[in-house]
Write a protein that holds these residues in place. Structure first.
Motif, PDB file in Angstrom:
ATOM      1  N   ASP A 178       1.100  -1.251   0.114  1.00  0.00           N
ATOM      2  CA  ASP A 178       0.319   0.090   0.104  1.00  0.00           C
ATOM      3  C   ASP A 178       1.009   0.850  -0.028  1.00  0.00           C
ATOM      4  O   ASP A 178       2.266   0.767   0.470  1.00  0.00           O
ATOM      5  CB  ASP A 178      -0.882  -0.032   1.067  1.00  0.00           C
ATOM      6  CG  ASP A 178      -1.310   1.127   1.205  1.00  0.00           C
ATOM      7  OD1 ASP A 178      -1.179   2.195   0.740  1.00  0.00           O
ATOM      8  OD2 ASP A 178      -3.142   0.241   1.027  1.00  0.00           O
ATOM      9  N   ASP A 179       0.216   2.291  -0.904  1.00  0.00           N
ATOM     10  CA  ASP A 179       1.101   3.174  -0.782  1.00  0.00           C
ATOM     11  C   ASP A 179       1.145   4.346   0.340  1.00  0.00           C
ATOM     12  O   ASP A 179       2.255   5.598   1.066  1.00  0.00           O
ATOM     13  CB  ASP A 179       1.123   4.574  -2.620  1.00  0.00           C
ATOM     14  CG  ASP A 179      -0.011   4.859  -2.547  1.00  0.00           C
ATOM     15  OD1 ASP A 179      -0.970   3.793  -2.208  1.00  0.00           O
ATOM     16  OD2 ASP A 179      -1.075   5.288  -2.585  1.00  0.00           O
ATOM     17  N   GLU A 180      -0.228   4.046   1.371  1.00  0.00           N
ATOM     18  CA  GLU A 180       0.391   4.886   2.554  1.00  0.00           C
ATOM     19  C   GLU A 180       0.353   4.176   3.847  1.00  0.00           C
ATOM     20  O   GLU A 180       0.014   3.216   4.522  1.00  0.00           O
ATOM     21  CB  GLU A 180      -1.555   5.243   2.593  1.00  0.00           C
ATOM     22  CG  GLU A 180      -2.078   6.263   1.176  1.00  0.00           C
ATOM     23  CD  GLU A 180      -3.578   6.395   1.802  1.00  0.00           C
ATOM     24  OE1 GLU A 180      -4.013   6.714   2.587  1.00  0.00           O
ATOM     25  OE2 GLU A 180      -4.690   5.966   0.664  1.00  0.00           O
ATOM     26  N   ALA A 181       1.839   5.376   4.789  1.00  0.00           N
ATOM     27  CA  ALA A 181       1.732   4.079   5.787  1.00  0.00           C
ATOM     28  C   ALA A 181       0.952   3.573   6.407  1.00  0.00           C
ATOM     29  O   ALA A 181       0.794   2.935   7.117  1.00  0.00           O
ATOM     30  CB  ALA A 181       3.093   5.034   5.916  1.00  0.00           C
ATOM     31  N   SER A 182      -0.214   4.968   6.843  1.00  0.00           N
ATOM     32  CA  SER A 182      -1.017   4.244   7.532  1.00  0.00           C
ATOM     33  C   SER A 182      -2.081   3.516   7.511  1.00  0.00           C
ATOM     34  O   SER A 182      -2.177   2.522   8.502  1.00  0.00           O
ATOM     35  CB  SER A 182      -1.553   5.509   7.991  1.00  0.00           C
ATOM     36  OG  SER A 182      -2.271   5.890   6.613  1.00  0.00           O
ATOM     37  N   ALA A 183      -2.282   3.328   6.397  1.00  0.00           N
ATOM     38  CA  ALA A 183      -2.575   1.623   5.975  1.00  0.00           C
ATOM     39  C   ALA A 183      -2.057   0.783   5.919  1.00  0.00           C
ATOM     40  O   ALA A 183      -2.717  -0.482   6.649  1.00  0.00           O
ATOM     41  CB  ALA A 183      -2.938   2.448   4.287  1.00  0.00           C
ATOM     42  N   ARG A 184      -0.830   0.294   6.257  1.00  0.00           N
ATOM     43  CA  ARG A 184       0.334  -0.742   5.792  1.00  0.00           C
ATOM     44  C   ARG A 184      -0.043  -0.637   7.528  1.00  0.00           C
ATOM     45  O   ARG A 184      -0.486  -1.762   7.618  1.00  0.00           O
ATOM     46  CB  ARG A 184       1.643  -0.028   5.524  1.00  0.00           C
ATOM     47  CG  ARG A 184       0.998   0.091   3.808  1.00  0.00           C
ATOM     48  CD  ARG A 184       2.713   0.254   3.650  1.00  0.00           C
ATOM     49  NE  ARG A 184       3.862   0.693   3.962  1.00  0.00           N
ATOM     50  CZ  ARG A 184       4.013   1.570   3.723  1.00  0.00           C
ATOM     51  NH1 ARG A 184       3.976   2.026   2.845  1.00  0.00           N
ATOM     52  NH2 ARG A 184       5.002   2.688   4.700  1.00  0.00           N
ATOM     53  N   SER A 185       0.091   0.024   8.321  1.00  0.00           N
ATOM     54  CA  SER A 185       0.346   0.519   9.645  1.00  0.00           C
ATOM     55  C   SER A 185      -0.833  -0.680  10.706  1.00  0.00           C
ATOM     56  O   SER A 185      -0.911  -1.036  11.188  1.00  0.00           O
ATOM     57  CB  SER A 185       0.419   0.979  10.445  1.00  0.00           C
ATOM     58  OG  SER A 185       0.338   1.601  11.617  1.00  0.00           O
ATOM     59  N   ARG A 238       5.734  -0.412  -1.045  1.00  0.00           N
ATOM     60  CA  ARG A 238       5.023   1.075  -0.847  1.00  0.00           C
ATOM     61  C   ARG A 238       4.105   1.568  -2.680  1.00  0.00           C
ATOM     62  O   ARG A 238       3.704   2.405  -2.482  1.00  0.00           O
ATOM     63  CB  ARG A 238       6.068   2.067  -0.603  1.00  0.00           C
ATOM     64  CG  ARG A 238       6.343   1.883   0.974  1.00  0.00           C
ATOM     65  CD  ARG A 238       7.433   2.912   1.534  1.00  0.00           C
ATOM     66  NE  ARG A 238       8.832   2.616  -0.246  1.00  0.00           N
ATOM     67  CZ  ARG A 238      10.284   3.000   0.269  1.00  0.00           C
ATOM     68  NH1 ARG A 238       9.960   3.882   0.731  1.00  0.00           N
ATOM     69  NH2 ARG A 238      10.861   2.443  -0.361  1.00  0.00           N
ATOM     70  N   ASP A 239       4.607   0.302  -3.235  1.00  0.00           N
ATOM     71  CA  ASP A 239       4.318   0.195  -5.006  1.00  0.00           C
ATOM     72  C   ASP A 239       4.079  -1.105  -5.357  1.00  0.00           C
ATOM     73  O   ASP A 239       4.549  -0.993  -4.498  1.00  0.00           O
ATOM     74  CB  ASP A 239       4.698   1.865  -4.699  1.00  0.00           C
ATOM     75  CG  ASP A 239       6.210   1.276  -5.887  1.00  0.00           C
ATOM     76  OD1 ASP A 239       7.049   0.182  -5.744  1.00  0.00           O
ATOM     77  OD2 ASP A 239       7.434   2.157  -5.340  1.00  0.00           O
ATOM     78  N   ASP A 248      -3.462  -3.472  -2.260  1.00  0.00           N
ATOM     79  CA  ASP A 248      -3.912  -1.853  -2.394  1.00  0.00           C
ATOM     80  C   ASP A 248      -4.263  -1.114  -3.946  1.00  0.00           C
ATOM     81  O   ASP A 248      -3.399  -2.083  -4.591  1.00  0.00           O
ATOM     82  CB  ASP A 248      -3.221  -0.643  -2.287  1.00  0.00           C
ATOM     83  CG  ASP A 248      -3.815   0.761  -2.331  1.00  0.00           C
ATOM     84  OD1 ASP A 248      -5.156   0.594  -2.426  1.00  0.00           O
ATOM     85  OD2 ASP A 248      -3.435   1.966  -2.290  1.00  0.00           O
ATOM     86  N   MET A 269      -1.659   2.033  -6.941  1.00  0.00           N
ATOM     87  CA  MET A 269      -0.785   2.671  -6.179  1.00  0.00           C
ATOM     88  C   MET A 269       0.681   3.310  -7.527  1.00  0.00           C
ATOM     89  O   MET A 269      -0.040   3.005  -8.453  1.00  0.00           O
ATOM     90  CB  MET A 269       0.391   1.448  -5.493  1.00  0.00           C
ATOM     91  CG  MET A 269      -0.795   1.024  -4.365  1.00  0.00           C
ATOM     92  SD  MET A 269       0.517  -0.602  -4.156  1.00  0.00           S
ATOM     93  CE  MET A 269       0.596  -1.527  -5.248  1.00  0.00           C
TER      94      MET A 269
END
Length: 67
Positions: free
Chosen positions: A9-16, A35-36, A55, A58
């Motif tokens: 996922d390109d969004e750190a908050s979504a990965r977390s 991240r992509d 995701d 991305m």
């Protein structure tokens, strides 16, 4: 037996958030997140996870293109 998984996922908050959601379950996350789409392809080839959480949108390659 844990299920090996990769998060892309390109969004750190979504990965977390996804990592936190998977913690109580029997998932063993592969080292690092993607991240992509290009990082996802590289990680899939290297780690050979059983499950990949992708995701859809991305940078580079989107989730459908990775599949």
């Amino acid at each position: 037996m844990p299920i090996s998984a990769l998060i892309a996922d390109d969004e750190a908050s979504a990965r977390s958030r996804l990592r936190k959601l998977l913690t109580p379950h029997d998932f063993e996350l592969v080292e690092g997140d993607a991240r992509d789409g290009l990082e996802a392809l590289e990680a899939i080839r290297k780690a050979r996870p059983q499950v990949v959480f992708l995701d859809i949108e991305m940078p580079g390659l989107g989730g459908f293109e990775v599949v």
